[in-house]
Design a protein around this motif. Sequence first.
Motif: not given
Length: 305
Positions: A40-43, A53-61, A63-67
Amino acid sequence: MDLNLEYWQSNGKTFLSRLRLWLSILDPTFILSSDADIEKARSLLRSEEKEQKNGKVDDAWLLSLSSFHTDTGSLISPIFRPQAYMPISLPLVLASFMPHKGVKPTLFWHFLLQSYSAGFNHANRNATATSEKKTTLNQSLLITGTVTYAAVAGAISAAAQVFCRSVLPIPLSAGLAAFSVLVVRSEESENGIQIFDSNGNSVGVSKEAGAKAVKETAISRATLFGTTTTVPSLLHFLLKRAKFMQRNPMLFASVRHISTVIVFGLMIPVSFSLFPQLGKIKKEHLEKELHALTSDGELFYHRGL
């Protein structure tokens, strides 16, 4: 260019920016994220919302970088993701550095540490050299041989244990860490890795870039394990002259273990940040046949971890 590399291109230009980012990526709670959450984060990052610029997008980045693997676009096995490195490696490092009675327990813990290190190095490599084919038999044998050799070299003989613990741990630990990276990721130097121009377009495959990526990662891993060995040894040397330590010899072991935990934990993000994930290489350092393919004087590559 993959989404992850695009993000590193914008946010990983300096050591401090990379360090801040790695401190966020290495949050161990990300291990608890489900595959559905990660997808979902990748999508989200593929949509236009990624510019917000918000916390939801930051967390998605994060998750993507680490997974996600930057080259293959597939999920990295949870035990080999960056945020799992410290929780899994630290107990193995402590057990490997402890004085053991006899060779067998020493060899056992070193074998586990070197096995995990080899697996982590392989899972987080630049995979463009092997993205279209499975790992070759030769590479599998190299990895197995590397683990075995490093475990034996780290364990050493029972007769030399006292000498090696006082004199050789620093260069031995650093050398074995670098050796594991150099051998496990040798295909990148032999087959080459993909390089990009400033616009993110693929220019070709370069062995020179592959060698540079592997060398940088080997240096970062040697720095991690070399420093982790140096600081506790230095503290032990300085404190053994203190009278209160001489009266309480059991404190030596506690100081060594606590300092190892602290230094290893601090050095993981530092070592990961030493070199950018989106590495740079000048065109004149590439193979001659690649010079005519681009007018850019500087090309980019995925370093791996």
